[in-house]
Scaffold this motif. Sequence first.
Motif, PDB file in Angstrom:
ATOM      1  N   ASN A  51       0.809  -1.232   0.000  1.00  0.00           N
ATOM      2  CA  ASN A  51       0.000   0.000   0.000  1.00  0.00           C
ATOM      3  C   ASN A  51       0.840   1.279   0.000  1.00  0.00           C
ATOM      4  O   ASN A  51       0.645   2.135  -0.870  1.00  0.00           O
ATOM      5  CB  ASN A  51      -0.963   0.001   1.182  1.00  0.00           C
ATOM      6  CG  ASN A  51      -2.199  -0.840   0.889  1.00  0.00           C
ATOM      7  OD1 ASN A  51      -2.456  -1.152  -0.273  1.00  0.00           O
ATOM      8  ND2 ASN A  51      -2.930  -1.202   1.917  1.00  0.00           N
ATOM      9  N   VAL A  54       2.520   1.921  -3.341  1.00  0.00           N
ATOM     10  CA  VAL A  54       1.619   2.441  -4.380  1.00  0.00           C
ATOM     11  C   VAL A  54       1.321   3.922  -4.121  1.00  0.00           C
ATOM     12  O   VAL A  54       1.344   4.746  -5.037  1.00  0.00           O
ATOM     13  CB  VAL A  54       0.303   1.627  -4.396  1.00  0.00           C
ATOM     14  CG1 VAL A  54      -0.677   2.214  -5.394  1.00  0.00           C
ATOM     15  CG2 VAL A  54       0.593   0.177  -4.739  1.00  0.00           C
ATOM     16  N   ASP A  55       1.071   4.237  -2.856  1.00  0.00           N
ATOM     17  CA  ASP A  55       0.764   5.623  -2.502  1.00  0.00           C
ATOM     18  C   ASP A  55       1.921   6.540  -2.895  1.00  0.00           C
ATOM     19  O   ASP A  55       1.717   7.634  -3.426  1.00  0.00           O
ATOM     20  CB  ASP A  55       0.509   5.752  -1.005  1.00  0.00           C
ATOM     21  CG  ASP A  55      -0.775   5.064  -0.615  1.00  0.00           C
ATOM     22  OD1 ASP A  55      -1.437   4.519  -1.517  1.00  0.00           O
ATOM     23  OD2 ASP A  55      -1.115   5.068   0.594  1.00  0.00           O
ATOM     24  N   LEU A  58       1.904   7.146  -6.493  1.00  0.00           N
ATOM     25  CA  LEU A  58       0.828   8.074  -6.847  1.00  0.00           C
ATOM     26  C   LEU A  58       1.234   9.511  -6.544  1.00  0.00           C
ATOM     27  O   LEU A  58       1.024  10.420  -7.362  1.00  0.00           O
ATOM     28  CB  LEU A  58      -0.449   7.727  -6.066  1.00  0.00           C
ATOM     29  CG  LEU A  58      -1.293   6.598  -6.659  1.00  0.00           C
ATOM     30  CD1 LEU A  58      -2.374   6.174  -5.683  1.00  0.00           C
ATOM     31  CD2 LEU A  58      -1.910   7.058  -7.988  1.00  0.00           C
ATOM     32  N   TYR A  72      -5.770   7.626 -12.753  1.00  0.00           N
ATOM     33  CA  TYR A  72      -6.981   6.876 -12.394  1.00  0.00           C
ATOM     34  C   TYR A  72      -6.737   5.379 -12.475  1.00  0.00           C
ATOM     35  O   TYR A  72      -7.254   4.600 -11.672  1.00  0.00           O
ATOM     36  CB  TYR A  72      -8.135   7.262 -13.309  1.00  0.00           C
ATOM     37  CG  TYR A  72      -8.549   8.703 -13.142  1.00  0.00           C
ATOM     38  CD1 TYR A  72      -9.253   9.107 -11.991  1.00  0.00           C
ATOM     39  CD2 TYR A  72      -8.240   9.665 -14.083  1.00  0.00           C
ATOM     40  CE1 TYR A  72      -9.615  10.421 -11.819  1.00  0.00           C
ATOM     41  CE2 TYR A  72      -8.612  10.983 -13.922  1.00  0.00           C
ATOM     42  CZ  TYR A  72      -9.305  11.371 -12.768  1.00  0.00           C
ATOM     43  OH  TYR A  72      -9.660  12.653 -12.589  1.00  0.00           O
ATOM     44  N   LEU A  75      -4.962   4.254  -9.517  1.00  0.00           N
ATOM     45  CA  LEU A  75      -5.905   4.346  -8.403  1.00  0.00           C
ATOM     46  C   LEU A  75      -6.850   3.137  -8.418  1.00  0.00           C
ATOM     47  O   LEU A  75      -7.147   2.531  -7.384  1.00  0.00           O
ATOM     48  CB  LEU A  75      -6.710   5.649  -8.519  1.00  0.00           C
ATOM     49  CG  LEU A  75      -7.128   6.306  -7.211  1.00  0.00           C
ATOM     50  CD1 LEU A  75      -5.937   6.543  -6.302  1.00  0.00           C
ATOM     51  CD2 LEU A  75      -7.831   7.618  -7.494  1.00  0.00           C
ATOM     52  N   ALA A  78      -5.056   0.161  -7.210  1.00  0.00           N
ATOM     53  CA  ALA A  78      -4.989   0.180  -5.743  1.00  0.00           C
ATOM     54  C   ALA A  78      -6.296  -0.314  -5.148  1.00  0.00           C
ATOM     55  O   ALA A  78      -6.315  -1.091  -4.185  1.00  0.00           O
ATOM     56  CB  ALA A  78      -4.684   1.592  -5.249  1.00  0.00           C
ATOM     57  N   LEU A  79      -7.404   0.112  -5.753  1.00  0.00           N
ATOM     58  CA  LEU A  79      -8.721  -0.310  -5.271  1.00  0.00           C
ATOM     59  C   LEU A  79      -8.879  -1.829  -5.422  1.00  0.00           C
ATOM     60  O   LEU A  79      -9.359  -2.514  -4.513  1.00  0.00           O
ATOM     61  CB  LEU A  79      -9.812   0.423  -6.055  1.00  0.00           C
ATOM     62  CG  LEU A  79     -11.232   0.263  -5.522  1.00  0.00           C
ATOM     63  CD1 LEU A  79     -11.358   0.920  -4.154  1.00  0.00           C
ATOM     64  CD2 LEU A  79     -12.247   0.846  -6.493  1.00  0.00           C
ATOM     65  N   HIS A  82      -7.002  -3.615  -2.900  1.00  0.00           N
ATOM     66  CA  HIS A  82      -7.679  -3.517  -1.607  1.00  0.00           C
ATOM     67  C   HIS A  82      -8.810  -4.542  -1.503  1.00  0.00           C
ATOM     68  O   HIS A  82      -8.956  -5.245  -0.507  1.00  0.00           O
ATOM     69  CB  HIS A  82      -8.225  -2.104  -1.429  1.00  0.00           C
ATOM     70  CG  HIS A  82      -8.982  -1.924  -0.159  1.00  0.00           C
ATOM     71  ND1 HIS A  82      -8.405  -2.103   1.073  1.00  0.00           N
ATOM     72  CD2 HIS A  82     -10.275  -1.603   0.078  1.00  0.00           C
ATOM     73  CE1 HIS A  82      -9.301  -1.897   2.015  1.00  0.00           C
ATOM     74  NE2 HIS A  82     -10.449  -1.591   1.431  1.00  0.00           N
ATOM     75  N   ILE A  83      -9.618  -4.627  -2.585  1.00  0.00           N
ATOM     76  CA  ILE A  83     -10.747  -5.570  -2.572  1.00  0.00           C
ATOM     77  C   ILE A  83     -10.230  -7.002  -2.423  1.00  0.00           C
ATOM     78  O   ILE A  83     -10.743  -7.783  -1.621  1.00  0.00           O
ATOM     79  CB  ILE A  83     -11.589  -5.420  -3.858  1.00  0.00           C
ATOM     80  CG1 ILE A  83     -12.313  -4.068  -3.810  1.00  0.00           C
ATOM     81  CG2 ILE A  83     -12.591  -6.559  -4.002  1.00  0.00           C
ATOM     82  CD1 ILE A  83     -13.037  -3.705  -5.081  1.00  0.00           C
ATOM     83  N   GLN A  86      -9.279  -7.597   1.157  1.00  0.00           N
ATOM     84  CA  GLN A  86     -10.404  -7.777   2.081  1.00  0.00           C
ATOM     85  C   GLN A  86     -11.074  -9.122   1.870  1.00  0.00           C
ATOM     86  O   GLN A  86     -11.460  -9.787   2.825  1.00  0.00           O
ATOM     87  CB  GLN A  86     -11.429  -6.647   1.899  1.00  0.00           C
ATOM     88  CG  GLN A  86     -10.890  -5.263   2.200  1.00  0.00           C
ATOM     89  CD  GLN A  86     -10.213  -5.205   3.563  1.00  0.00           C
ATOM     90  OE1 GLN A  86     -10.741  -5.693   4.541  1.00  0.00           O
ATOM     91  NE2 GLN A  86      -9.029  -4.633   3.599  1.00  0.00           N
ATOM     92  N   LEU A  87     -11.204  -9.516   0.577  1.00  0.00           N
ATOM     93  CA  LEU A  87     -11.776 -10.835   0.298  1.00  0.00           C
ATOM     94  C   LEU A  87     -10.943 -11.916   0.964  1.00  0.00           C
ATOM     95  O   LEU A  87     -11.460 -12.825   1.605  1.00  0.00           O
ATOM     96  CB  LEU A  87     -11.801 -11.087  -1.207  1.00  0.00           C
ATOM     97  CG  LEU A  87     -13.045 -10.679  -1.980  1.00  0.00           C
ATOM     98  CD1 LEU A  87     -12.860 -10.966  -3.467  1.00  0.00           C
ATOM     99  CD2 LEU A  87     -14.256 -11.431  -1.451  1.00  0.00           C
ATOM    100  N   GLY A  90     -11.479 -12.004   4.744  1.00  0.00           N
ATOM    101  CA  GLY A  90     -12.739 -12.646   5.133  1.00  0.00           C
ATOM    102  C   GLY A  90     -12.644 -14.154   4.999  1.00  0.00           C
ATOM    103  O   GLY A  90     -12.972 -14.900   5.919  1.00  0.00           O
ATOM    104  N   GLN A  93     -10.430 -15.715   7.638  1.00  0.00           N
ATOM    105  CA  GLN A  93     -11.049 -15.778   8.959  1.00  0.00           C
ATOM    106  C   GLN A  93     -12.073 -16.895   9.040  1.00  0.00           C
ATOM    107  O   GLN A  93     -12.183 -17.597  10.031  1.00  0.00           O
ATOM    108  CB  GLN A  93     -11.743 -14.455   9.291  1.00  0.00           C
ATOM    109  CG  GLN A  93     -10.814 -13.276   9.320  1.00  0.00           C
ATOM    110  CD  GLN A  93     -10.060 -13.191  10.622  1.00  0.00           C
ATOM    111  OE1 GLN A  93      -9.778 -14.216  11.242  1.00  0.00           O
ATOM    112  NE2 GLN A  93      -9.725 -11.991  11.039  1.00  0.00           N
TER     113      GLN A  93
END
Lengths: 590, 577
Positions: A51, A54-55, A58, A72, A75, A78-79, A82-83, A86-87, A90, A93
Amino acid sequence: MLRRFTTHKDFAQTPPDQVLKRLFGYLRPYRRRMLFALSIYVMCVTLTNLNPFVDRILIDQYIAVERREGFYLILLLALAMHILNQLGAGLRQILVGRTNQHILYDLRCQLFNHIQRLSFSFFESVPVGSIMTRFISDLTTLNDFLAWQMAILVYDVSLGLISITLMFLIDAHLALVALLTLPVLVALGVYLRPRIRDAYEEMREAGSRLNVFLAENISGMRVIQAFVRQNVNLSEFGHKNSDVVARYMHTMRLQAWFMPVVELTRAAGLVAVLYVAAQEVGLRPSLTVGTLVAFTAYINNLWGPINTITNMFVILQSALTSANRAFTILDTQADIADTPDAKALASVHGDILFDNVSFGYDPAHPVLRDIHLHIPPGQMVALVGQTGSGKTTIASLVCRFYDVTAGRILVDNIDIRTVQQRSLRQHIGVVLQDPFIFSDTIANNIRYARPNASMDEVITAATFANAHDFILQQEDGYDTICGERGAQFSQGQRQLISIARAILANPRILILDEATSAVDTQTEMLIQQALERLMQGRTAIVIAHRLSTIRRADQIVVLKQGTIAETGTHTTLIDRPNGYYAALCKAQGR
Amino acid sequence: MQRLLSFLRPHWQLVAALIGLNLLIAVLLVISPIVIKQVVDEVIAKQNLAGLPTYLGIIVAVAALRAAALLGYQVGRERLGQTVITDIRTALYRKLLALHWGYYDNERTGSLMSRMIGDVESTRIFLSGILIDSVNQVTTIVLLLAGFAQQDLTLALIAAVPTCIYGITLYLLFAERREIQLKIHQQSAVVNATLQDSLSGVKVVKAFAQEPQEFKKFDRDIKLLAELNIRSNRVWNLRNPWVSGMTRLMQLTLILVGGLRVMNGEISLGTLVAALAFANLMMVPVQQLGQQMTALGQTASAAMRIFQTLDEPIAIKSPAMPLAAGDELRGDIRFENVSFKYPKTNSYVLKHINLHVPAGTSLALVGATGAGKSTLANLIPRFYDPITGSLKIDNIDVREMDLSELRRHIGIVSQDPLLFSASIAENIAFGRVDATQATIERAAKLAQAHTFITALPKGYATVIGERGVGLSGGQKQRLAIARAILLDPRILILDDSMSAVDAETERLLQLAFAEVMRGRSTLLIAHRLSTVSQADQIMVLRNGQIVEQGSHNQLFAASGYYREILEMQRMSTESIT
């Protein structure tokens, strides 16, 4: 072996690595799933560490130079990262959580099965409350450790390793300076380690004493109130509770040293880096301001995991203790175990022979000595004698709740030690002195030995035991749920239910231990008739104080201090001069 | 929740100190990067070593202060937690000591235990840890947002909106999960009860060779528990990552919006970098807050159960102004039209009972199992109160007497003698902790227990195992008799106390009882008419009503139920001799 439950110091004797190895054995069936979860973990850690990278791109390559094309796109990238992250989180866990539940399930099953196999002597030396603690707190601690704490450890270790690697890659010299304070923490760990472990043990013991006290108080609350003991018990509770608090605080005070020391060593590390950097800046090309900024960030990154890892030690300690306790039970051998070649006892005539049997719960104090007794199939034997003369023990030996210390017991000429315990007991019906009722429906309590018995059979058995009428008077009849230990019934009613239970079991051998002692005379007569019908054609061992029961026996055995003092029938014993039985008849015949 | 907090009120100083320490720790954390920045900017960048020792000194001082604060905070927090649970646990225990018998008819030991241990523990974690920590986190988030707003209002709004959404979703998630958590708790209670049942009934389990069946039951229960846990875990983890991932989304939005504004020349690059730094700092408290929310659900239901017990009305308690019976209690017992039924049942166990036991006399109750004999006896020490009618001792309604005073004058030997895991001496002295060894031995001798006690290797110091394992039923009963005798009570209740004693001991006990009963009002429940016939008065109970009443001779002459059982018993003995 059993003493190990009380002297917890013994736990320390088992090498921790062996305990851990055994503990990880429980993860083995799920290793694929765990490996999968772990690889997701690595992916997530990597994505998270990317992260800032990448920042930086940018900011440095787009915003700072006002480049709009591609902005874009990156960006969006990066999104997407992120997804994905998070996947992964989850999924990971859920996987870990499920594995955790499965392991807990495995552990519970194993422990339960093992405990059920253990012999009576185990249950007499270990209170139920303490076994319950194994199931509730120890297994939960273990599970928590295997599933969650392990994951945190993996995360922090990998984070720490990445940070250290990056530090050395940037500037090895400075990295060494930064890590200079690490030995201080190790030393602290070595010093506190055994102390915290002991403190934890003492804390747990105090806690378990409080639990046992509470459990007994709650189940004995009626007696406490009847004897107006509330104030005494309250102050006893106060003592036990403050003991727990004192030990807890002691443990926590020891443990509380970790965080501040970590804090101080971190500051020392920073100061050392800054000092060296200030002296040497510009002397080496790698030592730029940017490097320094990065270093301070990494040092911060590093001490977080170290904090967790030192904390981890405490968690590991408690997991090891819990594991040890659970394993101690699992390693407790049943005193009475089926031999590998034990056969099932298919059908039984009911011939019982006590061949020179001696027995003592404690070998130094024999309860039975040289008992020789033959009960032909279908006979009824009455055991007579004073309280404590060994009557109940004889009955327990037939069921093989204990093993004889000398001699042997034969059923149909087969030594009962050579057959499977369960197959032996399936042929024996027991009505105990202290009838135990399960928290289930009355019907299920009666069909306890034969869970698939029909309702008609249940009612027949209850009617036979003279329990039918009072059962019908209950709110839901046969479907009435019995309270804990059948609390809502009188002792007599509990006995009737347990007699019905034995009747339904339809055994070849019947053991009636004081079975009708708490029943009123009228009911006793009716049960007596029922039992007589039941005993027809079955071998029966009856322990009773009432001569009305005893006189019908085919054989009367008078026990005195663990030996057979008289045997015979009512008619042969009644006139024996100075005989115990003769005296007994006189006493009751007043 | 408010009520839960009220447990903290007596310790508000400690709470305030902890919150103060916590804030100090947070503030010190922020100071350190500022100093480092100074070192980098002023010393290293400018190659000016003069100020270095001062800055380094400040770093060390800040760290030392923070270390001290951490130490104090940790110890203080644990101290608070322990103080609070001691309060709660003591309150619960006090309540349990005061609750009437009827309450225990419907409660299981296992579930009360889990209230005393598990629920109290999760309350502690909440009150001493989560609550104070979250005060700190909320403050930190607010401070950060404020600092943000100072830099740039638009960017601050971008940060604030997700933070709010985060809070709301967390709340919703927590509410959704609460239901499952409640089910999990109930199922755990079921598992524990099953476990307790098969462990305490292990003799029966083994005697009937039903281990597989017990395992099946246990297996079914824990399988369901595991399923519920997995479900709860799924509910949480399918949503939680998105929520906790909100901070990253916030950063990306900041880069998008902030980046465009930088490129448009509306703000400086420095502002954007600062904003990102703030967003970074915000991540930790927001995540911690989320983790703590999970525990909140457990705490809420735990606290609910604790309060439920604490609020349980005590059906039987001393009146505000008790009428003193005092030491002069004579023991005249009178039942006036007493009817009784157990709570939550429909049929009356006792119907219109009228009886009178003059002080110092004895009454024997006879009747079939379940006729209401024990129930009647349990009304005298007020273990239950009559539904209608009244029960008077020395012409005072028992409901107007001091409860402890009343019970202190009553000695009870119940059907199922429950002994405690303490020494035999302590068990006998249960009702009089200060009894001397001589008194204990006298009581034991009277109860015919002395001989078997002294035959034990450790004598009176022998510790009794759980539920009296190791002693025979008759021996336990005799200890229970000694326990009652030691009280030297005015009223003696013997509820079938000789059922498990062999004939010879019973005969000895009968002699002893004749001695003990002299001068005391005695209620005797027995099946042996040899015992019953000694009583001054005999009453036959049937289905909760007195059907026959009188002396042995009167009842014998009446040729009713009493005569019938007498004949039966006589028949059985006659055929022996």
